[in-house]
Design an enzyme around this catalytic site. Structure first.
Site, PDB file in Angstrom:
ATOM      1  N   TYR A   7     -26.204 -49.242 -51.771  1.00 11.74           N
ATOM      2  CA  TYR A   7     -25.148 -48.829 -52.695  1.00 11.74           C
ATOM      3  C   TYR A   7     -23.879 -48.507 -51.917  1.00 11.74           C
ATOM      4  CZ  TYR A   7     -25.351 -43.713 -51.846  1.00 11.74           C
ATOM      5  OH  TYR A   7     -25.281 -42.459 -51.301  1.00 11.74           O
ATOM      6  N   CYS A   8     -22.751 -48.606 -52.615  1.00 10.18           N
ATOM      7  CA  CYS A   8     -21.437 -48.288 -52.042  1.00 10.18           C
ATOM      8  C   CYS A   8     -20.674 -47.492 -53.097  1.00 10.18           C
ATOM      9  CB  CYS A   8     -20.707 -49.565 -51.625  1.00 10.18           C
ATOM     10  SG  CYS A   8     -20.331 -50.677 -53.004  1.00 10.18           S
ATOM     11  N   GLY A   9     -19.365 -47.597 -53.098  1.00 14.27           N
ATOM     12  CA  GLY A   9     -18.570 -46.873 -54.085  1.00 14.27           C
ATOM     13  C   GLY A   9     -18.563 -47.525 -55.454  1.00 14.27           C
TER      14      GLY A   9
END
Length: 128
Positions: free
Chosen positions: A71-73
């Site tokens: 996951y990231c932003g």
């Protein structure tokens, strides 16, 4: 979960709730690919950090035992890292739809920064 076939393998896109449910049961390995500064400010409790700029695919956990979910932003970087993992030889990999923003929008708990003290603390959003 959405599944799509890419050139080098299968990419699964999990919703934040699917990630939360599986993570709570210890069924997945959750890896944050944002920058260290982003992670320090707020992150999913217990998620591993492997910034996109520095991630080494050969050092990732074995995806056969427990699926790896990135996951990231927003979901853009995690999708790119997932594609990199497929190119590096993984036949199936996953990322979280909407990234950390989607996690927060789903009112799921996370570690945030207390702006008064700078200390980390558990944020338990109320669904609304």
């Amino acid at each position: 979960m959405k599944t799509e076939s890419l050139e080098h393998g299968t990419l699964d896109t999990w919703t934040p709730q699917e990630v939360a449910d599986a993570y709570l049961k210890g069924e997945i390995v959750l890896i944050d690919v944002r920058t260290p500064a982003e992670y320090l400010f707020e992150h999913i409790d217990g998620a591993m950090l492997a910034p996109m700029s520095f991630v080494k695919m050969h050092n990732l956990p074995d995806n056969d035992r427990r699926p790896v979910v990135f996951y990231c932003g927003s979901g853009m970087r995690s999708r790119r890292v997932a594609a990199m993992a497929l190119e590096a030889g993984y036949d199936r990999i996953a990322h979280m739809e909407g990234g950390f923003g989607g996690w927060k929008a789903a009112s799921l708990p996370y570690i945030g920064t207390n702006m008064a003290t700078g200390a980390p603390h558990l944020v338990q959003p109320q669904a609304g």
